[in-house]
Design a protein around this motif. Structure first.
Motif, PDB file in Angstrom:
ATOM      1  N   ASP A  45     -57.720 -29.030 -30.316  1.00 38.32           N
ATOM      2  CA  ASP A  45     -58.451 -28.222 -31.296  1.00 38.32           C
ATOM      3  C   ASP A  45     -59.955 -28.316 -31.072  1.00 38.32           C
ATOM      4  N   GLU A  58     -61.598 -20.528 -29.131  1.00 43.87           N
ATOM      5  CA  GLU A  58     -60.910 -19.794 -30.200  1.00 43.87           C
ATOM      6  C   GLU A  58     -60.043 -18.673 -29.638  1.00 43.87           C
ATOM      7  N   ARG A  91     -54.878 -17.999 -26.035  1.00 48.27           N
ATOM      8  CA  ARG A  91     -53.525 -17.580 -26.421  1.00 48.27           C
ATOM      9  C   ARG A  91     -52.617 -18.793 -26.301  1.00 48.27           C
ATOM     10  N   GLU A 105     -46.924 -27.203 -33.655  1.00 48.08           N
ATOM     11  CA  GLU A 105     -47.261 -27.082 -35.074  1.00 48.08           C
ATOM     12  C   GLU A 105     -48.352 -28.066 -35.477  1.00 48.08           C
ATOM     13  N   LYS A 111     -51.904 -26.473 -35.549  1.00 48.34           N
ATOM     14  CA  LYS A 111     -52.275 -25.639 -36.695  1.00 48.34           C
ATOM     15  C   LYS A 111     -53.054 -24.388 -36.293  1.00 48.34           C
ATOM     16  N   ARG A 112     -52.603 -23.773 -35.194  1.00 43.25           N
ATOM     17  CA  ARG A 112     -53.156 -22.484 -34.763  1.00 43.25           C
ATOM     18  C   ARG A 112     -51.996 -21.513 -34.581  1.00 43.25           C
ATOM     19  N   LYS A 113     -52.326 -20.231 -34.543  1.00 42.81           N
ATOM     20  CA  LYS A 113     -51.299 -19.215 -34.303  1.00 42.81           C
ATOM     21  C   LYS A 113     -50.753 -19.375 -32.895  1.00 42.81           C
ATOM     22  N   TYR A 114     -49.443 -19.162 -32.766  1.00 41.14           N
ATOM     23  CA  TYR A 114     -48.791 -19.235 -31.457  1.00 41.14           C
ATOM     24  C   TYR A 114     -47.667 -18.213 -31.405  1.00 41.14           C
ATOM     25  N   LYS A 115     -47.217 -17.949 -30.192  1.00 40.71           N
ATOM     26  CA  LYS A 115     -46.116 -17.010 -29.990  1.00 40.71           C
ATOM     27  C   LYS A 115     -44.999 -17.733 -29.253  1.00 40.71           C
TER      28      LYS A 115
END
Length: 159
Positions: free
Chosen positions: A38, A43, A46, A60, A63-67
């Protein structure tokens, strides 16, 4: 392009393989690496993750968006991983949370230029980047980080 490979943290033994969860030690490893990532990931990075439980629990902690990407499952190839990351054409850095032996095969291919069975330890991060000099593009290892080497917030390792 920069490709960051993060092997899932320590997981329980058992079947089915994709359902294995992190151990308490694995959760601690994931939290330490997530804190370091982090602080260091742009930022715009991906984040792509295998659908396995242990990789989802590992990411998890970040605490960032992931695909979730099916081409990163435990039985997929190095070519599948590189295609998912859009290597070497992605405009932004890509973090992959995945598995051995695929991560080691990718690291060897990009750094040594040939298929070799390299091993990434559990919860370790390998950061691979490209450098352009004239018409020549080379890949290099920017960082290798292990959770036991990461200081938690407010703590520093003794020198």
């Amino acid at each position: 392009m920069e490709l960051i490979l993060w092997r899932h943290a320590e997981a329980e033994l058992g079947e089915p393989d994709e359902g294995r969860a992190l151990t308490p030690k694995g959760h601690k490893q994931a939290a330490k690496m997530a804190e370091w990532l982090d602080r260091n990931l742009p930022e715009s990075c991906r984040i792509l993750v295998s659908p396995a439980t242990r990789t989802l629990q590992t990411v998890e902690a970040l605490k960032r968006k992931y695909k979730v990407h099916a081409d990163l499952a435990p039985d997929m190839s190095a070519a599948d991983l590189l295609r998912a990351a859009n290597w070497p054409d992605s405009r932004e850095p890509v973090l992959i949370v995945g598995h051995q032996p695929t991560l080691g095969l990718v690291a060897a291919q990009l750094i040594a230029g040939q298929a070799q069975e390299w091993s990434l330890r559990k919860a370790n991060v390998w950061w691979i980047a490209q450098r352009e000099r004239g018409d020549v593009t080379t890949n290099y290892l920017k960082a290798v980080i292990a959770p036991e080497l990461v200081a938690t917030a407010g703590k520093q390792h003794p020198r």
